[in-house]
Write a protein that holds these residues in place. Structure first.
Motif, short mmCIF file in Angstrom:
data_model
loop_
_atom_site.label_atom_id
_atom_site.label_comp_id
_atom_site.label_asym_id
_atom_site.label_seq_id
_atom_site.Cartn_x
_atom_site.Cartn_y
_atom_site.Cartn_z
N UNK A 223 46.91 28.87 45.28
CA UNK A 223 45.47 28.65 45.34
C UNK A 223 45.14 27.15 45.31
N UNK A 224 45.72 26.44 44.35
CA UNK A 224 45.42 25.00 44.23
C UNK A 224 45.80 24.26 45.51
N UNK B 196 30.96 34.78 35.22
CA UNK B 196 31.92 34.01 34.42
C UNK B 196 33.27 33.84 35.11
N UNK B 197 33.65 34.82 35.94
CA UNK B 197 34.91 34.72 36.67
C UNK B 197 34.81 33.66 37.76
N UNK C 89 37.04 30.15 37.92
CA UNK C 89 37.93 29.82 39.03
C UNK C 89 37.46 28.58 39.78
N UNK C 90 36.15 28.42 39.93
CA UNK C 90 35.63 27.22 40.59
C UNK C 90 36.00 25.97 39.81
N UNK C 91 35.84 26.02 38.49
CA UNK C 91 36.18 24.87 37.66
C UNK C 91 37.68 24.60 37.66
N UNK C 92 38.46 25.65 37.64
CA UNK C 92 39.92 25.49 37.53
C UNK C 92 40.53 24.94 38.82
#
Length: 220
Positions: free
Chosen positions: A84-85, A107-108, A112-115
């Motif tokens: 993903x990254x 929240x999911x 994921x957007x932040x990560x």
């Protein structure tokens, strides 16, 4: 940073796509105590026997009383597809804006957007009061909402739908697949495969990159 010449945008589904073999809601329901009931309801949605509103209300009820700040710790263990990254980085380097277009709870999407650095996310919202979830849905969101979110985001980015791609796996992706220029069925259901421009199978999200490169080539 994005390249100066923005080629397009790519809208990534979460459940079944970035989260392989299950959904983020079923994963979280394991902590909440209603995993089996929700898994059955999601199967009924996939077959068309339930709609998204019915599934969301069943799931939301299991959240009653849970503190908002508890969820991110659970999500640290969310099973995710490899790559993903690296896929997000590739999109950025090639002028494609990576966005989450999902029916997963907000929240999911936020986690994921932040990560990983996705530029925004869609999804339904759980009602909260006093820092805890109430067990009710604050905003419903279905497959047509996903499509409309993506088209609105494209307009905000001054991109035509034909310059955008979507990567997904199931029923909830079909309206979006029909609205963008390039659709990729990734480890997908039969219906998604039939509707998509291209089908890709594999255990690493980077398998979609040769297909997404078409958006870059088309913009030149």
């Amino acid at each position: 940073m994005f390249s100066n010449d923005r080629a397009g945008a790519v809208f990534f589904d979460v459940d079944g796509t970035l989260v392989p073999g299950t959904s983020s809601s079923v994963f979280l329901a394991g902590f909440l105590g209603h995993r089996d009931a929700l898994a059955k309801a999601e199967d009924a949605y996939a077959s068309g026997d339930l709609d998204n509103r019915q599934v969301s209300e069943l799931d939301a009820a299991g959240w009653a009383g849970v503190p908002e700040d508890q969820v991110s710790g659970w999500l640290d263990g969310l099973p995710l597809v490899a790559g993903i990254a690296e896929t997000v980085t590739w999109c950025r380097q090639n002028g494609l804006v990576p966005v989450l277009a999902t029916l997963a709870w907000s929240p999911v999407g936020s986690y994921l957007a932040d990560r990983f650095g996705f530029q925004g996310f869609s999804g339904p919202r759980l009602e909260t009061a006093g820092g805890r979830f109430t067990g009710r849905v604050a905003r419903h969101f279905d497959e047509y909402g996903k499509r409309d979110f993506a088209l609105t985001r494209a307009r905000e980015l001054e991109l035509a739908p034909r310059s955008c791609g979507a990567v997904g796996d199931s029923r909830s992706d079909l309206p979006l697949f029909a609205a963008v220029g390039l659709s990729v069925a990734f480890n997908a259901s039969a219906g998604a495969r039939e509707a998509a421009t291209v089908t890709v199978d594999g255990d690493d999200l980077r398998g979609v990159l040769p297909v997404l490169s078409r958006l870059v080539t088309a913009s030149r």
